[in-house]
Motif scaffolding. Structure first.
Motif, PDB file in Angstrom:
ATOM      1  N   GLN A 115       0.823  -1.193   0.000  1.00 48.55           N
ATOM      2  CA  GLN A 115       0.000   0.000   0.000  1.00 48.55           C
ATOM      3  C   GLN A 115       0.862   1.250   0.000  1.00 48.55           C
ATOM      4  OE1 GLN A 115      -2.593  -0.261   3.398  1.00 48.55           O
ATOM      5  NE2 GLN A 115      -3.365  -2.308   2.852  1.00 48.55           N
ATOM      6  N   GLU A 116       0.237   2.377  -0.330  1.00 45.48           N
ATOM      7  CA  GLU A 116       0.912   3.663  -0.261  1.00 45.48           C
ATOM      8  C   GLU A 116       0.904   4.164   1.180  1.00 45.48           C
ATOM      9  OE1 GLU A 116       2.523   5.221  -2.626  1.00 45.48           O
ATOM     10  OE2 GLU A 116       2.038   3.722  -4.162  1.00 45.48           O
ATOM     11  N   LEU A 117       2.020   4.808   1.579  1.00 46.26           N
ATOM     12  CA  LEU A 117       2.131   5.288   2.952  1.00 46.26           C
ATOM     13  C   LEU A 117       1.047   6.313   3.274  1.00 46.26           C
ATOM     14  CD1 LEU A 117       3.578   5.473   5.654  1.00 46.26           C
ATOM     15  CD2 LEU A 117       5.150   7.159   4.641  1.00 46.26           C
ATOM     16  N   ASP A 118       0.788   7.231   2.364  1.00 45.01           N
ATOM     17  CA  ASP A 118      -0.230   8.261   2.633  1.00 45.01           C
ATOM     18  C   ASP A 118      -1.609   7.637   2.825  1.00 45.01           C
ATOM     19  OD1 ASP A 118       1.730  10.162   2.436  1.00 45.01           O
ATOM     20  OD2 ASP A 118       1.259  10.735   0.359  1.00 45.01           O
ATOM     21  N   ALA A 119      -1.920   6.643   2.009  1.00 41.95           N
ATOM     22  CA  ALA A 119      -3.224   5.989   2.127  1.00 41.95           C
ATOM     23  C   ALA A 119      -3.335   5.252   3.461  1.00 41.95           C
ATOM     24  CB  ALA A 119      -3.443   5.034   0.967  1.00 41.95           C
ATOM     25  N   LEU A 120      -2.253   4.593   3.881  1.00 42.42           N
ATOM     26  CA  LEU A 120      -2.269   3.874   5.152  1.00 42.42           C
ATOM     27  C   LEU A 120      -2.428   4.841   6.320  1.00 42.42           C
ATOM     28  CD1 LEU A 120      -1.978   1.265   6.782  1.00 42.42           C
ATOM     29  CD2 LEU A 120       0.506   1.587   6.705  1.00 42.42           C
ATOM     30  N   ASN A 121      -1.670   5.936   6.281  1.00 44.00           N
ATOM     31  CA  ASN A 121      -1.776   6.933   7.360  1.00 44.00           C
ATOM     32  C   ASN A 121      -3.178   7.525   7.434  1.00 44.00           C
ATOM     33  OD1 ASN A 121       0.842   6.719   8.355  1.00 44.00           O
ATOM     34  ND2 ASN A 121       1.661   8.216   6.898  1.00 44.00           N
ATOM     35  N   GLU A 122      -3.778   7.741   6.287  1.00 45.64           N
ATOM     36  CA  GLU A 122      -5.130   8.296   6.259  1.00 45.64           C
ATOM     37  C   GLU A 122      -6.130   7.339   6.906  1.00 45.64           C
ATOM     38  OE1 GLU A 122      -8.508   9.687   2.980  1.00 45.64           O
ATOM     39  OE2 GLU A 122      -6.404   9.433   2.364  1.00 45.64           O
ATOM     40  N   ARG A 123      -6.007   6.052   6.616  1.00 48.29           N
ATOM     41  CA  ARG A 123      -6.914   5.068   7.214  1.00 48.29           C
ATOM     42  C   ARG A 123      -6.685   4.951   8.713  1.00 48.29           C
ATOM     43  NH1 ARG A 123      -6.252  -0.042   5.926  1.00 48.29           N
ATOM     44  NH2 ARG A 123      -8.372  -0.548   6.560  1.00 48.29           N
TER      45      ARG A 123
END
Length: 571
Positions: A115-123
């Protein structure tokens, strides 16, 4: 020496502190002693008298009851070949409040999850106030282990199962699919959900405060696997039927198609192919049109392929025999406000000739002379206007209007396949009566342990006569000649029917059909072929559907090791 001393002035001393009063001192000491006694008393109470409460509170923070996933039952073909199996997978989840805020660990986790880091942090931020979130579901055990080896706090694993379909798109509409929680959503997976689904087990485990497993303590309930399901389907015939159907749909640039093959003596569904289809193992970009099992769910006006069934009613009436001759000149006739036509003027035709030439005029004239509504009565005996009873979700019974104040044109249309609707499975089941001495066998999607008891639908002598007449309809020089199978005697009927829309019949849109029985000497299989809206110069059933039947039936007879029964040519 200080200035005060040098000056002879004596410095002033601060006044002494006043001693605490005896009463106040006593109150303070009493309160301290009482507090200590209460504290000691509570400790003694918890450790001696109320120990179960303390133990329970500790257990609540360390003991857990984990669910043991149950293995879903397998679906196989009639020979035990797997069609749907469950494979072990791992779902990773996390407690967002325990996940580290360190960017390096977050980046490692995101890369391991793909996964992308930004997407993971957002979740993670979205679930920050909760104690549970999925990181990634249904991973292979190997991929999940790579994530777990990072030993990132707050990341946990849960064992699950994922459904896999070895035949892919070949059997997708029949089998259906399960959702991400392994619950049936379509097809047989939905119809037999209660049978296929297992009962999860339970176990008592000891975990640390971060939810990591410390010790497996006890098995509370064993997981019970789901039951297996054995279909009547023959995977070899299914692959072959699907291949031929897909090729025909592509060749004629058609909207879709259906092939249904039944065991003539038992009614078991040996093959059921649909186009368009989809890959149940990869549903990305899925076209919803491919989900429908058109062979069972969709209905259509059958056209000329029901003429042998209507002829059964005509022959049973006692008003006509097989030597009856009907004048179909001049090839058209007016009934009410409608004009009925044949392809050309066939002149005088026998009953066999009417079926061979597929004469709408001949069928209409015969039906209009009947004293009773025998045609719809025979249709109902053959399974029309009623659900086939397979248990498949959404199976259709078609429609057959009740004979109330029918006009002559409606009676006539019914005899040549208009004014009613049927499914491909209903058509195949109706033809078992012709192949099986007048007894219709109800269709079955499951392999039957014993031969079924059929329903007497038409007179046995009429069934024998129709079988011989239909054999003549696929001889050289007839419209069904392309349905012939080298080495075998085949009986069948072509059909070409106009498609309908919300505004009526479409101008240049047709369905091409062929229904056949083989071999005639001892019927073994019944096959229905329907090609939906073939484009181009060829759209007649004899040109489009009959060749598909020839290839499918020929391959099936050889795969089933059915001995040839064709007559040797005379020398």
């Amino acid at each position: 020496m200080s200035d005060d001393i040098r000056s002879g002035v004596t410095p002033r001393r601060p006044p002494p502190l006043a001693p605490m009063g005896g009463v106040r001192y006593g109150v303070m000491m009493t309160l301290v002693l009482v507090g200590l006694m209460l504290l000691v008393g509570r400790i003694v109470d918890l450790h001696v008298f109320d120990r179960p409460f303390l133990q329970g509170q500790g257990d609540a923070r360390t003991l857990r009851t984990d669910t043991i996933p149950a293995h879903r039952g397998m679906i196989t073909d009639r020979h035990g070949e797997p069609l749907a199996i469950s494979t072990p997978v791992v779902t990773l989840w996390a407690n967002p409040q325990d996940l580290p805020a360190d960017d390096i660990q977050r980046l490692m986790l995101a890369r391991a999850l793909g996964q992308e880091l930004d997407a993971l942090n957002e979740r993670i931020a979205r679930y920050a106030e909760r104690e549970f979130m999925y990181l990634r579901r249904r991973m292979t055990p190997e991929a999940a282990q790579q994530v777990l080896e990072l030993r990132i706090p707050g990341v946990h694993a849960r064992e699950e199962y994922k459904r896999y379909y070895p035949a892919g798109e070949v059997t997708s509409q029949l089998l259906g699919v399960t959702n991400i929680d392994d619950i049936g959503q379509e097809g047989l997976e939905l119809a037999y959900q209660a049978h296929l689904a297992g009962v999860p087990g339970k176990r008592r485990v000891l975990k640390d405060r971060r939810g990591r497993l410390v010790r497996d303590l006890a098995l509370l309930q064993e997981a019970q696997p789901g039951g297996d399901l054995t279909l009547a389907l023959d995977q070899r015939l299914q692959y072959m039927a699907y291949r031929e159907l897909k090729a025909a749909v592509a060749e004629h640039d058609a909207d879709g198609g259906i092939v249904v093959m039944l065991d003539a003596q038992r009614g078991e569904v040996l093959a059921m192919a649909n186009q368009p289809s989809y890959n149940p193992n990869n549903r990305a970009g899925l076209d919803p049109q491919g989900l429908r099992n058109r062979a069972i769910v969709d209905v259509f006006e059958p056209g000329s392929v029901v003429k042998p069934l209507a002829m059964a009613a005509i022959m049973e009436s006692g008003q006509f025999d097989k030597d009856t001759v009907v004048d179909t000149s001049p090839g058209w006739m007016r009934i009410d406000r409608f004009t009925i036509k044949d392809v050309r003027n066939y002149g005088e035709l026998s009953l066999a000739g009417i079926l061979e030439k597929s004469s709408n005029i001949g069928m209409s004239k015969l039906v209009l002379q009947l004293d009773d509504p025998l045609v719809p009565e025979v249709y109902r005996r053959l399974g029309f206007d009623q659900a086939p009873g397979t248990g498949f979700p959404g199976e259709s019974g078609g429609s057959l209007p009740a004979p109330v104040r029918w006009s002559s044109s409606q009676w006539a249309a019914l005899s040549y396949g208009y004014g009613l609707s049927v499914s491909a499975l209903q058509l195949a089941s109706a033809y078992t009566a012709i192949a099986n001495d007048g007894v219709r066998m109800p269709p079955s999607l499951l392999r039957l342990p014993e031969p079924p008891v059929g329903n007497s639908a038409i007179d046995p002598d009429v069934a024998h006569d129709l079988l011989r007449i239909m054999e003549e309809s696929v001889q050289p020089g007839t419209g069904g000649r392309r349905a012939g199978v080298p080495g075998y005697r085949v009986a069948g009927k072509t059909g070409t029917v106009r498609k309908t829309s919300a505004t009526g019949y479409e101008k240049d849109a047709y369905r091409s059909l062929f229904v056949g029985i083989a071999p005639v000497s001892e019927p073994r299989i019944i096959t229905v072929v329907m090609i939906d809206h073939p484009r181009g110069d060829d759209y007649y059933g004899g040109a489009v559907a009959a060749p598909v039947f020839s290839r499918v039936a020929g391959n099936a007879l050889r795969l089933l090791d059915v001995p040839p029964d064709a007559r040797e040519p005379e020398s």
